[in-house]
Design a protein around this motif. Structure first.
Motif, PDB file in Angstrom:
ATOM      1  N   UNK A   1       0.863  -1.182   0.000  1.00 30.66           N
ATOM      2  CA  UNK A   1       0.000   0.000   0.000  1.00 30.66           C
ATOM      3  C   UNK A   1       0.900   1.232   0.000  1.00 30.66           C
ATOM      4  N   UNK A   2       0.562   2.201  -0.811  1.00 30.18           N
ATOM      5  CA  UNK A   2       1.250   3.490  -0.726  1.00 30.18           C
ATOM      6  C   UNK A   2       0.200   4.585  -0.749  1.00 30.18           C
ATOM      7  N   UNK A   3       0.208   5.404   0.293  1.00 30.98           N
ATOM      8  CA  UNK A   3      -0.686   6.562   0.353  1.00 30.98           C
ATOM      9  C   UNK A   3       0.138   7.781  -0.041  1.00 30.98           C
ATOM     10  N   UNK A   4      -0.205   8.355  -1.190  1.00 26.65           N
ATOM     11  CA  UNK A   4       0.494   9.547  -1.684  1.00 26.65           C
ATOM     12  C   UNK A   4      -0.430  10.731  -1.439  1.00 26.65           C
TER      13      UNK A   4
ATOM     14  N   UNK B   1       8.133  15.683  -4.795  1.00 22.63           N
ATOM     15  CA  UNK B   1       9.062  14.726  -4.185  1.00 22.63           C
ATOM     16  C   UNK B   1       8.723  13.274  -4.542  1.00 22.63           C
ATOM     17  N   UNK B   2       9.778  12.460  -4.564  1.00 24.65           N
ATOM     18  CA  UNK B   2       9.632  10.996  -4.625  1.00 24.65           C
ATOM     19  C   UNK B   2       8.911  10.497  -5.881  1.00 24.65           C
ATOM     20  N   UNK B   3       9.069  11.214  -6.988  1.00 23.17           N
ATOM     21  CA  UNK B   3       8.334  10.813  -8.187  1.00 23.17           C
ATOM     22  C   UNK B   3       8.712   9.408  -8.679  1.00 23.17           C
TER      23      UNK B   3
ATOM     24  N   UNK C   1       3.167   6.331   3.908  1.00 20.92           N
ATOM     25  CA  UNK C   1       2.672   7.634   3.465  1.00 20.92           C
ATOM     26  C   UNK C   1       3.797   8.466   2.874  1.00 20.92           C
ATOM     27  N   UNK C   2       3.465   9.191   1.846  1.00 17.02           N
ATOM     28  CA  UNK C   2       4.468  10.032   1.188  1.00 17.02           C
ATOM     29  C   UNK C   2       3.836  11.393   0.854  1.00 17.02           C
ATOM     30  N   UNK C   3       4.515  12.470   1.246  1.00 15.42           N
ATOM     31  CA  UNK C   3       4.008  13.829   0.984  1.00 15.42           C
ATOM     32  C   UNK C   3       4.652  14.366  -0.281  1.00 15.42           C
TER      33      UNK C   3
ATOM     34  N   UNK D   1      -0.574  17.559   8.435  1.00 14.13           N
ATOM     35  CA  UNK D   1      -0.052  16.317   9.023  1.00 14.13           C
ATOM     36  C   UNK D   1      -1.180  15.392   9.498  1.00 14.13           C
ATOM     37  N   UNK D   2      -2.365  15.533   8.869  1.00 13.10           N
ATOM     38  CA  UNK D   2      -3.524  14.801   9.383  1.00 13.10           C
ATOM     39  C   UNK D   2      -3.471  13.304   9.089  1.00 13.10           C
ATOM     40  N   UNK D   3      -2.856  12.897   7.977  1.00  8.64           N
ATOM     41  CA  UNK D   3      -2.736  11.456   7.713  1.00  8.64           C
ATOM     42  C   UNK D   3      -1.862  10.795   8.775  1.00  8.64           C
ATOM     43  N   UNK D   4      -0.728  11.406   9.079  1.00  8.10           N
ATOM     44  CA  UNK D   4       0.152  10.749  10.062  1.00  8.10           C
ATOM     45  C   UNK D   4      -0.437  10.803  11.468  1.00  8.10           C
ATOM     46  N   UNK D   5      -1.154  11.894  11.758  1.00  5.14           N
ATOM     47  CA  UNK D   5      -1.782  11.964  13.081  1.00  5.14           C
ATOM     48  C   UNK D   5      -2.889  10.922  13.228  1.00  5.14           C
TER      49      UNK D   5
END
Ligand code: OAD
Length: 247
Positions: free
Chosen positions: A88-91, A159-161, A107-109, A97-101
């Motif tokens: 799973x990758x959540x982009x 980032x992280x493309x 997860x990748x921002x 910061x609500x996804x990490x909270x």
């Protein structure tokens, strides 16, 4: 493989996923973003022209994070992260910061984070809490006045493309949540995923610019649609792999 043929999932989120937490989306009816034109606060040129304005804008948004919390959509995605046995990758395009909270880990921002700074003097990136302002001192090289928010502005490379592209190429299911489909490269992810054979699902308040590219589009609030979809997926009842999709 899971019993339903889906193992690898990529989820893309945009401003719509945080709307019910009280974060303004970008492209509201008046085209303004919290009272500003995007070009005045979200470009390197804007920062060079008026760093005080840009800092004030991001300082206010960073401060606001302390007054809001994750909603049911963030929580459902964190549940998926915790319980999904496959990849799973959540982009997210969001800089909050609500996804990490909520508890998401995979997860990748892609557009950076409000709670990070970037020193233009020594090129270091670091966590940042509280006011940054024009006089911020870099924690790595101690130079004052050269720290900017670590946010990807218009005209800059997300980032992280490479990692995202790899995940899109091997995913079986691509899900886009709460994003207008107006900003590339994120708006093109659905095409990459489709081209590589993935099923595609959109969850959005209204049909987006890219809706026609998805196998299925569901319209409604993320806080309602996402928990239902996650429950379907985890219970094995998801329609995106076994039955024709509705539009
Ligand atoms: P937008 O504001 O362009 O789009 C938000 C989308 O969310 C719209 O399609 C809305 O219909 C939908 N929406 C609003 N409320 C919703 C809700 N409660 N539930 C579900 N959907 C809802 O924001 P983004 O597409 O995320 O980039 O914007 C993409 C990028 O453009 C941002 O990351 C930002 C901006 O420029 C940078 O700053 C680099």
């Amino acid at each position: 493989m899971t019993s339903h043929g889906i193992r690898n999932i990529v989820v893309l989120t945009g401003a719509g996923v945080s709307a019910e937490s009280g974060v303004a989306t970008f492209r509201g009816p008046d085209g303004l973003w919290e009272g500003h034109r995007v070009e005045d606060v979200a470009t390197p040129q804007a920062f060079a022209r008026d760093p005080a304005l840009v800092h004030a804008f991001y300082d206010a948004r960073r401060a606001k994070l302390g007054t809001i919390g994750p909603n049911a959509a963030h929580e459902a995605l964190a549940r998926l992260d915790c319980e999904w046995p496959g990849k799973l990758l959540l982009v997210t395009q969001n800089v909050d910061d609500l996804h990490e909270r909520a508890g998401s880990k995979r997860l990748l921002h892609m557009h950076g984070e409000l709670k990070r700074g970037w020193c233009l003097e020594c090129d270091d990136r670091f966590e940042w809490d509280g006011v940054m302002g024009e006089g911020a001192v870099c924690p790595a090289c101690a130079t004052p006045g050269r720290v900017r928010p670590d946010i990807v502005w218009f005209g800059e490379m997300p980032y992280e493309m490479e990692r995202i592209d790899e995940a899109l190429q091997r995913c079986d299911l691509f899900v886009s949540i709460g994003t207008s489909g107006a900003v590339y490269p994120a708006a093109g992810f659905v095409q990459t995923a489709r081209y590589c054979g993935a099923r595609t699902l959109e969850l959005n308040l209204e049909p987006s610019l890219a809706s026609f590219l998805f196998d299925e589009s569901r319209t409604g609030r993320a806080g309602e649609l996402v928990p239902v979809w996650v429950e379907e997926l985890l219970s094995g009842a998801h329609s995106a792999h076994s039955s024709p999709m509705s539009r």
